[in-house]
Design a protein around this motif. Structure first.
Motif, PDB file in Angstrom:
ATOM      1  N   VAL A 148       0.869  -1.178   0.000  1.00 21.29           N
ATOM      2  CA  VAL A 148       0.000   0.000   0.000  1.00 21.29           C
ATOM      3  C   VAL A 148       0.904   1.225   0.000  1.00 21.29           C
ATOM      4  CG1 VAL A 148      -1.889   1.222   1.134  1.00 21.29           C
ATOM      5  CG2 VAL A 148      -1.673  -1.253   1.425  1.00 21.29           C
ATOM      6  N   PRO A 149       1.258   1.732  -1.178  1.00 22.66           N
ATOM      7  CA  PRO A 149       2.106   2.921  -1.215  1.00 22.66           C
ATOM      8  C   PRO A 149       1.406   4.110  -0.558  1.00 22.66           C
ATOM      9  CG  PRO A 149       1.931   1.901  -3.387  1.00 22.66           C
ATOM     10  CD  PRO A 149       0.926   1.239  -2.497  1.00 22.66           C
TER      11      PRO A 149
ATOM     12  N   SER B 299       1.954   7.137  -0.880  1.00 23.86           N
ATOM     13  CA  SER B 299       1.719   8.199  -1.870  1.00 23.86           C
ATOM     14  C   SER B 299       0.419   7.990  -2.641  1.00 23.86           C
ATOM     15  CB  SER B 299       2.890   8.285  -2.838  1.00 23.86           C
ATOM     16  OG  SER B 299       3.030   7.065  -3.541  1.00 23.86           O
ATOM     17  N   GLU B 300      -0.069   6.754  -2.701  1.00 25.94           N
ATOM     18  CA  GLU B 300      -1.303   6.453  -3.418  1.00 25.94           C
ATOM     19  C   GLU B 300      -2.479   6.221  -2.472  1.00 25.94           C
ATOM     20  OE1 GLU B 300      -0.635   3.247  -6.159  1.00 25.94           O
ATOM     21  OE2 GLU B 300       1.261   4.107  -6.811  1.00 25.94           O
ATOM     22  N   PHE B 301      -2.257   6.469  -1.190  1.00 20.27           N
ATOM     23  CA  PHE B 301      -3.290   6.243  -0.189  1.00 20.27           C
ATOM     24  C   PHE B 301      -4.431   7.228  -0.372  1.00 20.27           C
ATOM     25  CE2 PHE B 301      -5.101   7.255   3.991  1.00 20.27           C
ATOM     26  CZ  PHE B 301      -5.549   6.006   4.370  1.00 20.27           C
ATOM     27  N   ASP B 302      -5.637   6.709  -0.484  1.00 16.02           N
ATOM     28  CA  ASP B 302      -6.842   7.528  -0.603  1.00 16.02           C
ATOM     29  C   ASP B 302      -7.701   7.258   0.632  1.00 16.02           C
ATOM     30  OD1 ASP B 302      -9.260   8.748  -1.153  1.00 16.02           O
ATOM     31  OD2 ASP B 302      -9.477   7.861  -3.144  1.00 16.02           O
TER      32      ASP B 302
ATOM     33  N   GLN C 180     -10.988   5.414   0.690  1.00 17.14           N
ATOM     34  CA  GLN C 180     -11.021   3.979   0.421  1.00 17.14           C
ATOM     35  C   GLN C 180     -10.636   3.151   1.644  1.00 17.14           C
ATOM     36  OE1 GLN C 180      -8.363   3.504  -2.905  1.00 17.14           O
ATOM     37  NE2 GLN C 180      -9.982   3.915  -4.378  1.00 17.14           N
TER      38      GLN C 180
ATOM     39  N   ARG D 227     -10.388  -3.535   0.600  1.00 19.58           N
ATOM     40  CA  ARG D 227      -9.142  -3.124  -0.072  1.00 19.58           C
ATOM     41  C   ARG D 227      -8.045  -4.171   0.092  1.00 19.58           C
ATOM     42  NH1 ARG D 227      -8.176  -1.006  -3.864  1.00 19.58           N
ATOM     43  NH2 ARG D 227      -6.270   0.015  -3.254  1.00 19.58           N
TER      44      ARG D 227
ATOM     45  N   ASP E  67      -4.189  -8.808  -6.529  1.00 20.97           N
ATOM     46  CA  ASP E  67      -3.405  -8.135  -7.584  1.00 20.97           C
ATOM     47  C   ASP E  67      -2.161  -8.920  -7.926  1.00 20.97           C
ATOM     48  OD1 ASP E  67      -5.218  -6.155  -7.863  1.00 20.97           O
ATOM     49  OD2 ASP E  67      -4.081  -4.632  -6.784  1.00 20.97           O
TER      50      ASP E  67
END
Length: 79
Positions: free
Chosen positions: A53-54, A56-59, A62, A72, A79
């Motif tokens: 779970v990067p 920087s891409e954490f939303d 979600q 998630r 994946d």
């Protein structure tokens, strides 16, 4: 998996696992999870479930409920 995630949340926040019993509760809006604890939770989830779970891409939207975290993690495992 849900119980494991609740335990991770409890460990990261220093709260009792029962504080996370309502799995649809918005953890950020209700003050159960802050930015520092979020990093700890993400690292623990990565270790426990072998996912990435990067940050920087954490939303936040979600990951803001226990139910969404379960969803998630399952998606990232596939994946």
């Amino acid at each position: 998996m849900k119980e494991d995630i609740i335990n991770i949340l409890a460990d990261a926040t220093g709260r009792d696992a029962s504080d996370f019993a309502d799995s649809s509760e918005d953890l950020f809006a209700d003050g159960l999870l802050d930015s520092m604890a979020t990093v700890s939770v993400l690292l623990a989830l990565q270790d426990q479930f072998s996912i990435q779970v990067p940050v920087s891409e954490f939303d936040r939207s979600q990951w803001n409920t226990v139910d969404k975290m379960v969803e998630r993690v399952k998606e990232l495992q596939n994946d």
